[in-house]
Design an enzyme around this catalytic site. Structure first.
Site, PDB file in Angstrom:
ATOM      1  N   ASP A 389       0.786  -1.228   0.000  1.00 32.26           N
ATOM      2  CA  ASP A 389       0.000   0.000   0.000  1.00 32.26           C
ATOM      3  C   ASP A 389       0.819   1.281   0.000  1.00 32.26           C
ATOM      4  OD1 ASP A 389      -2.419  -1.258  -0.222  1.00 32.26           O
ATOM      5  OD2 ASP A 389      -2.718  -1.458   1.934  1.00 32.26           O
ATOM      6  N   TYR A 470      -9.909  -0.745   2.356  1.00 31.59           N
ATOM      7  CA  TYR A 470      -9.568  -0.821   3.774  1.00 31.59           C
ATOM      8  C   TYR A 470      -9.227   0.547   4.340  1.00 31.59           C
ATOM      9  CZ  TYR A 470      -9.414  -5.645   5.506  1.00 31.59           C
ATOM     10  OH  TYR A 470      -9.752  -6.878   5.998  1.00 31.59           O
ATOM     11  N   ASP A 532      14.305   3.598  14.884  1.00 28.81           N
ATOM     12  CA  ASP A 532      15.734   3.881  15.028  1.00 28.81           C
ATOM     13  C   ASP A 532      15.976   4.231  16.489  1.00 28.81           C
ATOM     14  OD1 ASP A 532      18.320   4.876  15.048  1.00 28.81           O
ATOM     15  OD2 ASP A 532      18.122   5.916  13.131  1.00 28.81           O
ATOM     16  N   GLU A 577      23.269  -8.767  12.724  1.00 27.77           N
ATOM     17  CA  GLU A 577      21.979  -8.415  12.145  1.00 27.77           C
ATOM     18  C   GLU A 577      21.170  -9.688  11.916  1.00 27.77           C
ATOM     19  OE1 GLU A 577      22.935  -4.413   9.557  1.00 27.77           O
ATOM     20  OE2 GLU A 577      23.171  -6.352   8.592  1.00 27.77           O
ATOM     21  N   GLU A 674      25.657  -8.575   9.374  1.00 26.57           N
ATOM     22  CA  GLU A 674      26.822  -7.804   9.803  1.00 26.57           C
ATOM     23  C   GLU A 674      26.908  -7.800  11.322  1.00 26.57           C
ATOM     24  OE1 GLU A 674      27.947  -4.105   7.784  1.00 26.57           O
ATOM     25  OE2 GLU A 674      26.123  -4.333   6.605  1.00 26.57           O
ATOM     26  N   ASP A 688      25.082   2.153  16.965  1.00 30.88           N
ATOM     27  CA  ASP A 688      23.810   2.751  16.553  1.00 30.88           C
ATOM     28  C   ASP A 688      23.011   1.699  15.788  1.00 30.88           C
ATOM     29  OD1 ASP A 688      21.778   4.497  16.085  1.00 30.88           O
ATOM     30  OD2 ASP A 688      22.945   5.939  14.924  1.00 30.88           O
ATOM     31  N   LEU A 689      21.918   1.237  16.378  1.00 30.62           N
ATOM     32  CA  LEU A 689      21.142   0.167  15.753  1.00 30.62           C
ATOM     33  C   LEU A 689      19.720   0.613  15.441  1.00 30.62           C
ATOM     34  CD1 LEU A 689      19.084  -1.086  18.085  1.00 30.62           C
ATOM     35  CD2 LEU A 689      21.148  -2.237  18.843  1.00 30.62           C
TER      36      LEU A 689
END
Length: 830
Positions: A389, A470, A532, A577, A674, A688-689
């Site tokens: 969508d 919808y 984030d 990851e 990674e 930083d993930l």
């Protein structure tokens, strides 16, 4: 592949309409201005955001400047301002190119850091030797100056290209082809369905329409299965009115004049062509199915006079105006320790940036990435049906909210804008912000001589995206303890299947019979969100805190209990990851930790967990979907954790819909294992993930979904919950409630209250100790924390039921909703 050749056209709008047809929906689009209602004498003070909203959508003037600059600077594209045919090139959309996090973070969190440059993103329709394409460009810096440029936008697409081929683009020609196909078999449709297509009035309620479901083939062309539908104009119930005739179209040739109609499918039988189908009608053993006829059963409302509807229901009011602070210009909100910015995008709707709690960072970015629905069935339409969508525009289709219904009457309503084909489209009142008190407490406790009850008041940012059949209600909810909830509710018409009368097949394998000639169609809704995380700063790591059974012996247990069966906590670091599913028996906590610690030496964290919806949120049931290809691999697990990269700002792109087997963004190239070990050798991970999580439902519609799916049975959410983030519950400073002191000897007192008779207990006067007991029977009384309502308050009736009579939409895009959710289906170049 290098793009070469003559200029031409590709029309994303018309192609989107083409893929699933077009239909006009009615919409309740009201309240042209902010509906915030204030009562009492308390005045709002001017409130300003601490910094500019650098993620805000382009203004109308900015969009016009960008369009003019592209036409001037990219003259080799031969762009036209007024596209009239399928041979014209034009700028399809312009919008804000969100600044990179590495450029924005210093501006947000450091003193005297420069503001990030402002750039625009443009999608340009171009035609090349091998067909039509949609091509992305970046334009900036803004405002336009002599230093501004028009550059290919490449860095965010891991496919290595900034373009996608459009397999179909001339909607007018496709619509004409469908009508011709229907006219060629009008004798068949009249005999089996009692209706034919009406070229003069395609929306004739007594007529028929044909909608295509496209699928890509290796050559790059399309194969279409077209299904007949009744228009369903009364209440927009077209997806409840499929008819049981299907036609296969070979659309592999880019020249529509070369397309051919082949097989027909009816009641479980495949016919080689229309002649074989027509001949079968004369067979005495030919089995017919009843037609699927519209009627009152598709109406979404019943205006009849029924018992118990003679009084209106309870509602919430806001007598003294909002307690949150809102900077409308910068779309910045502050509420009981929470602060954040609101922005919108054409494809994904509302996103929030720079979310802080009590001055500490929590989330840098929180927002929708994609909303996918994947169907299953044994007919040519449902068997391969899927929707992505963002392609149709979750932001474009955020239509006006109904005050007192979508949101409380007292909510603040914000407009949104988007820019397409050189025109700015305004969606008034498409986002609401409001505070609400739940029907359950935040906390309570009854002690021997007292009871304390704390109200549960929260803040909500809400929008509704109506994409075809919808309506998706998406909301971000903030609680006083620092918890954030992301919630999705769905309503509207299901995309149903035709119920065949062939007794040789299992009708309940893909759904249930829900009307005379209608079957429900099972499907998965999977909506992907990005979080984030910046928990107490950008250096974070993720752990799985498991609750596991264990057998241990303890010295204090001997000799009576040599071994004790118990449980304990085991922490498993997430070191690369990966994608994960919600654990069995909720046996693991997924926690994002900071290196910062609270007063007790515990690392500050936020837990991500299923929230208050219908159980655990789902991922896609189908394995290696032949329809989706590689376009939505994020749907294969519930939650993902990745390194933050400026080159990976999104998990999906709207144009993935055009190239599912070779998408412009392939999520598997993002989640590629990674290392997430901060400080480990041979890794560039800086702590930083980013977390991607899915909401949605495994939807098996039943009779209760007729006429509309109900929101309370189709909701899902996740919560981001503080985990040792503070030294104690921070809501104690914000929550409002009452402590009732019960009667009885030694009943105790209230904080700071002194009881005479024992000087040793007079410290209660200084330290607020509730535990000090008096020598005499305490007086029974109540003490409130927080303000209470005053007597004699007058509240106008509009606070309970806004007067909606006479309101009309100020948007130029409602009233033209179509099958795919696009407003105003007129085809540019078609």
């Amino acid at each position: 592949m290098e793009l070469k050749g003559r200029p031409g056209v590709v029309n994303l709008l018309t192609a989107a309409v083409l893929l699933f047809g077009s239909v006009t929906f009615l919409i309740f689009a009201l309240y042209p201005t902010s509906a915030n209602i204030e009562y009492g004498s308390r005045q709002k003070k001017t409130f300003n955001a601490p910094r500019q909203n650098v993620w805000s959508e382009l203004t109308e003037d900015e969009a016009a400047d960008v369009n003019a600059f592209i036409i001037k600077q990219a003259s080799h594209l031969n762009l036209t301002v007024h596209p009239k045919s399928a041979q014209d090139n034009f700028i399809f959309i312009v919008e804000t190119l969100k600044p990179n996090k590495t450029d924005t973070a210093p501006y947000l969190y450091e003193d005297d850091a420069p503001k990030p440059e402002r750039w625009a993103k443009a999608a340009v329709s171009q035609n090349f030797e091998d067909g039509p394409y949609m091509v992305y460009y970046q334009v900036g810096p803004l405002p336009i100056t002599k230093d501004s440029q028009v550059l290919p936008l490449n860095y965010m697409f891991n496919s290595g290209r900034n373009y996608v081929r459009n397999p179909m683009y001339d909607f007018g020609a496709i619509q004409d082809f469908a009508l011709s196909m229907a006219e060629n078999v009008s004798d068949i449709t009249q005999e089996l369905l009692g209706a034919t297509a009406n070229r003069e009035d395609p929306t004739d309620p007594r007529g028929l329409l044909a909608f295509p479901r496209g699928s890509r083939v290796e050559t790059g062309g399309m194969i279409l299965w077209m299904q007949f539908y009744r228009p369903g104009m009364g209440s927009g119930a077209r997806t409840l009115l499929p008819q049981g005739i299907y036609a296969k179209v070979d659309a592999t040739n880019s020249d529509i004049n070369q397309w051919t109609v082949g097989e027909y499918y009816y009641n479980g039988v495949l016919y080689e062509n229309e002649h074989e189908f027509r001949a079968a009608l004369d067979d005495p053993d030919f089995k017919r199915t009843p037609a699927n006829i519209d009627g009152s059963w598709t109406d979404t409302e019943d205006f009849g006079d029924y018992p118990d509807r003679d009084l209106p229901p309870p509602v919430s009011i806001q007598p003294y105006g909002p307690r949150y602070k809102l900077d409308r210009k910068e779309r910045f909100v502050s509420w009981f320790g929470f602060e954040f910015y609101i922005t919108t995008a054409q494809s994904t709707g509302v996103s929030l940036f720079d979310i802080r709690f009590k001055g500490e960072r929590v989330v840098y970015e929180l927002g929708l990435q994609e909303a996918m629905a994947h169907y299953a069935g044994d007919d040519p339409m449902q068997g391969g049906l899927e929707f992505m969508d963002s392609f149709f525009g979750m932001g474009k289709n955020m239509f006006e909210l109904v005050p007192g219904y979508d949101c409380p009457a007292y909510a603040d309503y914000l407009d949104s804008e988007w820019h397409q084909a050189y025109k700015t489209h305004n969606m008034p009142n498409s986002v609401c912000v409001f505070e609400y008190t739940a029907d359950y407490l935040l906390s309570r406790h009854t002690a021997q001589y007292s009871v304390t009850a704390s109200r549960n008041t929260f803040l909500t940012v809400r929008s509704v995206s109506t994409v075809g059949n919808y309506d998706y209600t998406i909301e971000y909810v903030f609680y006083m303890d620092g918890t954030l909830e992301v919630k999705v509710r769905a309503s509207g018409f299901i995309f149903a299947a035709f119920y065949t009368a062939n007794s040789t097949k299992s009708e309940d394998e893909y759904g249930h019979r829900i009307h005379d000639a209608l079957s429900s169609s099972m499907h998965d809704h999977v909506l992907n969100f990005k979080a984030d995380m910046d928990v107490a700063g950008p250096k974070n790591d993720m752990v799985r805190l498991a609750i596991e059974p264990i057998t241990k012996n303890f010295p204090w247990d001997q000799p009576e209990q040599p071994k004790r069966n118990t449980m304990h906590l085991v922490e498993y670091p997430v070191i690369e990851e990966t994608g994960m599913d919600w654990p069995k028996n909720s046996g693991e906590f997924y926690i994002i930790y900071s290196n910062e610690t609270n007063a007790w030496g515990e690392r500050k964290g936020y837990r991500i967990t299923p929230g208050t919806g219908m159980g655990s949120t789902p991922h896609l049931t189908i394995l290696n979907s032949t329809t989706l290809g590689d376009s939505a691999r994020w749907a294969e697990h519930d939650i993902w954790v990745l390194k933050q990269k400026d080159t990976e700002p999104r998990s999906a792109d709207p144009l993935n819909y055009f190239a599912p087997h070779d998408p412009i963004i392939d999520f598997t190239k993002m989640a590629d294992h990674e290392s997430l070990e901060y400080g480990a050798p041979d890794t560039s991970y800086d702590g930083d993930l980013v977390v991607y999580f899915n909401l949605g439902a495994h939807h098996v519609p039943h009779s209760g979904d007729i006429p509309n799916t109900l929101m309370h049975t189709s909701s899902s959410s996740i919560m981001l919950v503080p985990h040792n983030f503070a030294d104690r519950d921070p809501s104690r400073q914000s929550v409002q409630g009452v402590r009732l002191q019960l009667s009885g000897r030694k009943a105790g007192g209230f904080a700071g209250e002194w009881f005479a008779g024992d000087e040793s207990k007079s410290l209660a006067r200084h330290n607020g100790d509730l535990r000090v007991r008096g020598e005499k029977k305490a007086e029974t009384k109540a003490k409130y924390f927080g303000a209470t309502y005053e007597k004699g308050m007058k509240v106008p009736v509009e606070a309970f039921e806004p007067d909606l009579s006479g309101y009309v939409s100020h948007s130029d895009d409602v009233g033209g909703l179509n099958f795919t959710g696009f407003g105003r289906g007129e085809a540019l170049g078609g």
